[in-house]
Design a protein around this motif. Structure first.
Motif, PDB file in Angstrom:
ATOM      1  N   THR A  40       0.941  -1.205   0.018  1.00 64.22           N
ATOM      2  CA  THR A  40      -0.175  -0.107  -0.009  1.00 64.22           C
ATOM      3  C   THR A  40       0.914   1.377  -0.045  1.00 64.22           C
ATOM      4  OG1 THR A  40      -1.640  -1.151   1.459  1.00 64.22           O
ATOM      5  CG2 THR A  40      -1.681   1.298   1.093  1.00 64.22           C
ATOM      6  N   GLN A  41       0.468   2.218  -0.896  1.00 62.60           N
ATOM      7  CA  GLN A  41       1.225   3.469  -0.611  1.00 62.60           C
ATOM      8  C   GLN A  41       0.215   4.441  -0.099  1.00 62.60           C
ATOM      9  OE1 GLN A  41       2.893   4.898  -4.325  1.00 62.60           O
ATOM     10  NE2 GLN A  41       3.023   6.849  -3.854  1.00 62.60           N
ATOM     11  N   ALA A  42       0.821   5.363   0.951  1.00 65.29           N
ATOM     12  CA  ALA A  42       0.070   6.361   1.508  1.00 65.29           C
ATOM     13  C   ALA A  42       0.779   7.533   1.471  1.00 65.29           C
ATOM     14  CB  ALA A  42      -0.063   6.059   3.046  1.00 65.29           C
ATOM     15  N   PHE A  43      -0.131   8.644   1.091  1.00 66.01           N
ATOM     16  CA  PHE A  43       0.583   9.997   1.151  1.00 66.01           C
ATOM     17  C   PHE A  43       0.541  10.623   2.300  1.00 66.01           C
ATOM     18  CE2 PHE A  43      -0.780   8.981  -2.880  1.00 66.01           C
ATOM     19  CZ  PHE A  43       0.327   9.041  -3.917  1.00 66.01           C
ATOM     20  N   GLY A 380      -6.250  15.844  -3.129  1.00 61.00           N
ATOM     21  CA  GLY A 380      -6.580  15.017  -1.830  1.00 61.00           C
ATOM     22  C   GLY A 380      -6.405  13.533  -2.002  1.00 61.00           C
ATOM     23  N   ILE A 381      -5.433  13.104  -2.600  1.00 61.35           N
ATOM     24  CA  ILE A 381      -5.257  11.545  -2.539  1.00 61.35           C
ATOM     25  C   ILE A 381      -4.723  11.199  -1.356  1.00 61.35           C
ATOM     26  CG2 ILE A 381      -4.217   9.750  -3.941  1.00 61.35           C
ATOM     27  CD1 ILE A 381      -4.218  11.474  -6.549  1.00 61.35           C
ATOM     28  N   LEU A 406     -10.204   7.530 -10.118  1.00 60.92           N
ATOM     29  CA  LEU A 406      -9.032   8.405 -10.549  1.00 60.92           C
ATOM     30  C   LEU A 406      -7.817   7.252 -10.882  1.00 60.92           C
ATOM     31  CD1 LEU A 406      -7.868  10.739 -12.050  1.00 60.92           C
ATOM     32  CD2 LEU A 406      -6.898  11.403  -9.739  1.00 60.92           C
ATOM     33  N   HIS A 407      -7.698   7.199 -12.203  1.00 65.27           N
ATOM     34  CA  HIS A 407      -6.247   6.419 -12.388  1.00 65.27           C
ATOM     35  C   HIS A 407      -5.165   7.677 -12.520  1.00 65.27           C
ATOM     36  CE1 HIS A 407      -8.947   3.145 -13.451  1.00 65.27           C
ATOM     37  NE2 HIS A 407      -7.784   2.470 -13.597  1.00 65.27           N
ATOM     38  N   VAL A 408      -4.068   7.285 -12.146  1.00 69.11           N
ATOM     39  CA  VAL A 408      -3.035   8.607 -11.912  1.00 69.11           C
ATOM     40  C   VAL A 408      -1.621   7.749 -12.009  1.00 69.11           C
ATOM     41  CG1 VAL A 408      -3.039   8.499  -9.258  1.00 69.11           C
ATOM     42  CG2 VAL A 408      -2.127  10.437 -10.641  1.00 69.11           C
TER      43      VAL A 408
END
Ligand code: ADP
Length: 429
Positions: A40-43, A380-381, A406-408
């Motif tokens: 998982t990637q968290a900002f 706000g990702i 959203l694909h980013v």
């Protein structure tokens, strides 16, 4: 409570990662997924405990160009959270071109993490052979050029004028910095372990490790198993999952099908991005240039760019870019200051990215590390799922916003082939 604990087992993370920018975090998550880890990637540091059952969590910070004290503070909060999730090894990820300011924070962050983890030894290797970054005799090469001869000389925020990693890192560190040369790495993991022990005896705290190929990184991998802290770019990741008894995965996680319009926002002034912008334009695809010196105001520029996008979004992807030559960037910096110009452009592009999503963009490519950081924050990702790779170091990711799915894709400036922008949408389709 015993019953609840059985039904909801506490999710323990194996590898805890702290990345100093947002594209770098995605790059690392991509390599870990491909090597067989669930990630998982968290900002930013998450507020909640880790609930998904994953092997690694990558916390993306935006600390690359921050003063050392701030970067240390942010990294400590991330470390604290990762340890609380059970992480047994910590990975501090920085750029494969070792991007740091003259008062660089890579050394201070690495040493603060060492102190907090109670370890006297760690490694530092930004090698990422899949992307042409190799380290030989402690010198960092970008493709065929020394780092200091590459386009990184002219980076708007972190110009790199020296390629000797031992020297650069030593200038940032209190502890001694040493080197594990390629001739040792070539022998294998046991030889690397022995060299680590010898350096340690000599009072070396951080060892730059040579690596030219993926095989080198796979050989180094087992020698890293017992180190509480690793530091490097994303390449080091490919040799790690074996230490946790995990095998290489054939495919990155599948993402939901793409929706919405396609757009690219680029604030990267790196060489690879210049080629990508030129390629996109030469294919006759619509593009809009942001020129900080010609704009009446940031508000006017954002409105103008979004009005243009409104007319062009649809059949074809659109590109909005501020990418400019070193001469142009210097002219802007002379008037607005280095930090001022960077922040002004990042803010404008971030507002444009949010405006594009409001206009129905569902597939967004962002070029530039700092630029990606600003765009992710403005959208706000908070976290993303990692999907298929477009080019080494750049996967498609997926997130659900209040506005919809959203694909980013977050592209570090110097990554990707010349046709990257068009190709990225084909990969997703
Ligand atoms: P990269 O990944 O290529 O290093 P970044 O987004 O991290 O790209 O860094 C590029 C920096 O340059 C950002 O701070 C961005 O705002 C700034 N920048 C982009 N375009 C311009 C421009 N035309 N003039 C001045 N600064 C710019």
């Amino acid at each position: 409570p015993a019953c609840a604990a059985r039904r909801y087992p506490r999710m323990k993370v194996k590898l805890g990662c702290i990345a100093d920018d947002f594209t770098g975090a995605t790059d690392l998550a991509n390599n870990l997924v491909r090597a067989g880890m669930r990630v998982t990637q968290a900002f930013g540091v998450p507020e909640a405990q880790q609930s998904a059952d994953v092997d690694a969590v990558v916390i993306a910070l935006k600390s690359r160009t921050n003063p050392a004290q701030e970067a240390v503070q942010q990294s400590m909060l991330a470390l604290h959270w990762l340890k609380a999730q059970g992480a047994t090894q910590i990975y501090f990820k920085y750029c494969s071109t070792f991007d740091s300011t003259p008062s660089g924070n890579i050394g201070p962050v690495a040493e603060a993490l060492m102190d907090a983890l109670g370890t006297d030894f760690t490694v530092a290797t930004p090698a990422f052979p899949d992307n042409g970054r190799s380290v030989f005799k402690g010198h960092l090469f970008v493709g065929d050029q020394l780092l200091s001869d590459s386009g990184m000389r002219d980076h708007p925020l972190t110009p790199m004028l020296d390629a000797n990693l031992v020297r650069i890192l030593q200038a940032q560190c209190q502890r001694r910095v040493g080197l594990v040369e390629h001739r040792v790495v070539a022998v294998g993991a046991q030889a690397v372990r022995e060299r680590f022990a010898a350096l340690r005896r000599d009072g070396v705290g951080l060892a730059v490790v040579d690596a030219i190929t993926n095989e080198d990184l796979l050989r180094i991998g087992p020698a890293l198993a017992d180190l509480p802290l690793l530091t490097g770019a994303s390449g080091l990741a490919i040799g790690l999952p074996q230490n946790f008894a995990l095998g290489a995965a054939q495919h990155a996680a599948q993402l939901p099908p793409p929706t919405g319009h396609r757009a690219i926002v680029s604030g990267s002034c790196s060489q690879a991005t210049h080629e990508q912008v030129a390629y996109f334009q030469s294919a006759g695809l619509p593009s809009f240039a942001i020129d900080p010196l010609k704009a009446a105001s940031a508000d006017a520029l954002v409105s103008q760019a979004l009005a243009w996008a409104g007319e062009h979004l649809g059949q074809r992807p659109v590109l909005i870019f501020s990418s400019a030559t070193p001469q142009t960037v210097q002219a802007v910096q002379k008037i607005m200051g280095v930090q001022g110009a960077g922040q002004w452009v990042e803010d404008v592009l971030a507002r444009i990215a949010r405006g594009l999503v409001d206009l129905g963009v569902g597939q967004l490519v962002v070029a530039g590390g700092e630029t990606s950081g600003a765009c992710v924050q403005s959208l706000g990702i908070q976290s993303m799922q990692i999907g298929p790779q477009i080019d080494p170091g750049v996967p498609w990711c997926y997130t659900e916003l209040a506005r919809g799915p959203l694909h980013v894709a977050l592209k570090s400036g110097n990554f990707g082939s010349a046709d990257f922008f068009e190709k990225s949408f084909k990969v997703l389709a």
